[in-house]
Every structure is written in C-alpha cells, then in structure tokens.
Design a protein around this motif. Structure first.
Motif: not given
Length: 173
Positions: A26-36, A15-16, A43-48, A50-57
């Motif tokens: 109210p708990r926040g979005y836990l999103e990573y803008d580059k997924t858009k 997340t960024d 190119s950012w997928l290497g940073d992901a 071992g982590k969880v990433v929210k990707v929209i359908v």
C-alpha cells in the motif's frame, strides 16, 4: 521497506511511478522499470548517480564493475515464496509450476551466486536482515546511515517502517 526507509531518510529514488501502490504494497514500490533489462541494457545507470535504486537479487551480477554501495536486504526464503505466491494469486497470474521447497532452493542458489559475485566485486555491501528492520528499526537506520556516509534522518527512517505490512512471516501457517 528499505526503499521507503531510504527515501524517508532524505535520499532521492530513481523511480518511474509505473507500479503504484496496491493491496500487496500500500505504500508503493519505488521501482524503476528499466532495472528489469539490466542484463541487456545498462544505459540508464547514469540517471541513477546520487540516487537509490531497487535492483532485484537476480540482476545484481549484471551491474558493470564500478564502485557501488549496496544495501542487500536478506529475508527468510519461506517468507519470500509466500509473498510472491500471494501477490500472484491477487493479480490472477499463474506462478511457477514448482513446489515451495523447489522455489526456496532456487532462490537460495540465486542468493549464493550473488554473494559470490559481490565478494569479487568492487561494491561495498551492507547486509540487512528484513526481520531486523521490523524488530529494531532504529538500530538498522543508524547502521544504514553510517554505511551511506551519514546525513540521513534516522527518525524518519524509523517512522517509515510499518510492522502491520509484515504479513508473510515464516513459521506455521
């Protein structure tokens, strides 16, 4: 909600912090803008790793062919449309010039297309009903923990579920 559960369970999110908590979440979005930009830049997928990433359908089909474990949240499309409209209204933005029924149809086609993509991919997919997280979070936490290989704090995952935030429920208005 699933991202909140996974992080509470002990997984690190990618997340960024660009989209913080607000009235809609109210708990926040836990999103990573580059997924858009997944369609044109992964190119950012290497940073992901071992982590969880929210990707929209709508963007899942742009993941490169690799092995992923995807927790696919399914929600009643009437609720999705209501939630999107409410968020747009609160932010003062104009939504799509489509009726709710048209948006539901569009979203349904997107989900069907992603289902076909996922069936043909190398991804392991666990489908979780949004409503099940609210109604039986302990069962969902256990199922997600098994799917992801164990080791998550299921109690903390359950505690991350806040039924009071389930405000756009389907049914009569």
């Amino acid at each position: 909600m699933m991202m909140q559960m996974l992080v509470a369970g002990g997984l690190a999110p990618l997340t960024d912090g660009q989209r913080g908590a607000d009235e809609d979440n109210p708990r926040g979005y836990l999103e990573y803008d580059k997924t858009k930009s997944l369609r044109s830049d992964n190119s950012w997928l290497g940073d992901a790793r071992g982590k969880v990433v929210k990707v929209i359908v709508q963007l899942l089909e742009y993941l490169p062919r690799e092995k992923y474990r995807i927790v696919f949240m399914q929600r009643d499309l009437i609720e999705v449309v209501r939630s999107q409209r409410t968020m747009l209204e609160r932010s003062g933005k104009q939504g799509a010039a489509l009726s709710d029924a048209q948006l539901e149809g569009l979203f349904s086609k997107q989900v069907e297309a992603v289902d076909r993509f996922l069936q043909a991919s190398d991804a392991q997919v666990l489908k979780v009903q949004h409503r099940s997280c609210i109604d039986c979070p302990a069962e969902v936490a256990a199922e997600v923990n098994r799917f992801l290989g164990g080791g998550l704090d299921e109690g903390a995952m359950v505690e991350a579920v806040d039924p009071t935030l389930y405000r756009q429920q389907s049914g009569p208005e």
